[in-house]
Design a protein around this motif. Structure first.
Motif, PDB file in Angstrom:
ATOM      1  N   ARG A   1       2.063  -6.633  -0.050  1.00 14.93           N
ATOM      2  CA  ARG A   1       1.121  -6.240   1.168  1.00 14.93           C
ATOM      3  C   ARG A   1      -0.016  -5.521   0.794  1.00 14.93           C
ATOM      4  NH1 ARG A   1       4.452  -5.963   5.488  1.00 14.93           N
ATOM      5  NH2 ARG A   1       6.619  -5.934   5.157  1.00 14.93           N
ATOM      6  N   ASP A   2      -0.971  -5.726   1.839  1.00 23.30           N
ATOM      7  CA  ASP A   2      -2.251  -4.922   1.551  1.00 23.30           C
ATOM      8  C   ASP A   2      -2.031  -3.585   1.868  1.00 23.30           C
ATOM      9  OD1 ASP A   2      -4.332  -6.795   0.777  1.00 23.30           O
ATOM     10  OD2 ASP A   2      -4.261  -7.601   2.601  1.00 23.30           O
ATOM     11  N   ARG A   3      -2.898  -2.603   1.858  1.00 17.83           N
ATOM     12  CA  ARG A   3      -2.878  -1.053   1.806  1.00 17.83           C
ATOM     13  C   ARG A   3      -2.413  -0.847   3.466  1.00 17.83           C
ATOM     14  NH1 ARG A   3      -5.234   3.462  -0.551  1.00 17.83           N
ATOM     15  NH2 ARG A   3      -6.466   2.369  -1.798  1.00 17.83           N
TER      16      ARG A   3
ATOM     17  N   GLY B   1      -0.580  -2.717   5.394  1.00 17.62           N
ATOM     18  CA  GLY B   1       0.621  -3.159   5.420  1.00 17.62           C
ATOM     19  C   GLY B   1       0.735  -4.779   5.990  1.00 17.62           C
TER      20      GLY B   1
ATOM     21  N   SER C   1       9.090  -5.665  -2.877  1.00 16.84           N
ATOM     22  CA  SER C   1       7.820  -5.678  -2.285  1.00 16.84           C
ATOM     23  C   SER C   1       7.159  -4.762  -3.143  1.00 16.84           C
ATOM     24  CB  SER C   1       7.994  -4.755  -0.978  1.00 16.84           C
ATOM     25  OG  SER C   1       6.928  -4.560  -0.380  1.00 16.84           O
TER      26      SER C   1
ATOM     27  N   THR D   1       2.855  -2.944  -2.803  1.00 17.00           N
ATOM     28  CA  THR D   1       1.757  -2.863  -2.200  1.00 17.00           C
ATOM     29  C   THR D   1       0.329  -2.799  -3.021  1.00 17.00           C
ATOM     30  OG1 THR D   1       2.689  -1.450  -0.558  1.00 17.00           O
ATOM     31  CG2 THR D   1       0.066  -1.250  -0.470  1.00 17.00           C
ATOM     32  N   HIS D   2      -0.547  -3.871  -2.636  1.00 14.72           N
ATOM     33  CA  HIS D   2      -1.511  -3.992  -3.687  1.00 14.72           C
ATOM     34  C   HIS D   2      -2.996  -3.153  -2.934  1.00 14.72           C
ATOM     35  CE1 HIS D   2      -4.103  -7.429  -5.797  1.00 14.72           C
ATOM     36  NE2 HIS D   2      -4.134  -6.276  -6.393  1.00 14.72           N
TER      37      HIS D   2
END
Length: 301
Positions: A129-131, A133, A234, A236-237
């Motif tokens: 996920r991006d920051r 979401g 999952s 978060t990138h």
């Protein structure tokens, strides 16, 4: 569990987390803290620190003494860093994780449990996920002629993500909730079976940055292994999207794309190398020009 207390250097190591860092020290802290919260305790962390800053590296070691820090004075590229870390790894699995990735507590265990139950799978990529979401296009088909117009970063995919060409190239969508076979997954969060990694001689260090993950999956597929996108796990990138806009990243992306083409295109397609080179060069220059104009404009009041 406190990563600073040393639990992550357990005598029995199931997974070796390999992080290649290049000046991402602020984000690295969040990454390492997320690894301290993993429900699987039998992991080790190998941090290959390129163009290492002595003060920053010392601060990391003091805060996270269980991390095996490998300072490198130069920056030989992501693939070279992964290979350096893999040579030191003790785990049966290698978890390639970006320094700006924050993992959910069960991410490592979930990927390994799934791969333990599917012995013909060499690579499992988590949901990324991006920051904000949103789901990154971290699982894709091998690149072809449609990639330039409907790849993950293309204009068509950004503004019309549901179009058939983009759905064919980018295989991550909110509706994909179970593991599915794909061509390749992003090295931002990639669990690799160590014996398979070694069997294909690891990463190709001719790729400085970008496309080395696709190349690895291509060679593994050719060797008879499967690659799977596993959204059950999952991460978060935090900065992955913005990092692509720097001039150095734009140049590296296109150079690596051309290397990938010359390595894996069939004999007939290789005849088109001059056209592919010209197309990639024009695209690269256009993006550099756009990037330069955007930087020159500066923030608007």
């Amino acid at each position: 569990m406190s990563i600073g207390a040393g639990e992550l250097n357990a005598p029995h190591v199931t997974a070796s987390v390999i992080i290649v860092n290049y000046h991402a020290y602020p984000e690295l802290t969040a990454c390492l803290e997320s690894l301290a919260r993993q429900t699987l305790s039998s992991i080790e962390i190998i941090l290959v620190d390129h163009d290492s800053d002595a003060d920053a590296a010392t601060a990391v070691s003091r805060r996270f003494p269980a991390v095996h820090l490998v300072p490198i004075a130069t920056n030989p590229g992501f693939a070279a860093g992964i290979n350096r870390g893999a040579a030191l790894a003790r785990g049966a699995y290698l978890w390639l994780l970006n320094p700006d990735a924050v993992a959910e507590p069960d991410a490592c265990r979930t990927l390994i449990d799934w791969m333990d139950a599917h012995l013909d799978v060499a690579v499992a990529g988590s949901l990324v996920r991006d920051r904000d979401g949103s789901i990154q296009g971290s699982a894709r088909r091998f690149p072809g002629f449609t990639t330039s117009i409907a790849g993950r970063a293309s204009w068509l995919t950004r503004f019309f993500p549901g179009n058939p060409l983009s759905r064919m190239n980018v295989l991550t969508r909110p509706g994909v909730t179970a593991p599915v076979d794909v061509d390749w997954v992003s090295g931002a969060s990639m669990m690799v079976r160590r014996d398979a990694f070694v069997a294909v001689s690891g990463m190709d260090e001719g790729f400085f940055l970008y496309w080395e993950d696709a190349d690895l999956c291509f060679r593994l597929k050719r060797a008879g292994w499967r690659t799977v996108y596993c959204p059950l796990a999952s991460v978060t990138h935090l900065c992955g999207r913005s990092s692509r806009s720097s001039p150095a990243s734009i140049v590296a992306f296109h150079r690596s794309a051309y290397r990938y083409f010359t390595k894996h295109a069939g004999a007939a397609l290789r005849l088109a190398r001059p056209l592919v080179y010209a197309g990639l060069t024009l695209r690269m220059r256009a993006l550099l020009l756009l990037n330069d104009r955007t930087a020159s404009d500066g923030p608007r009041p």
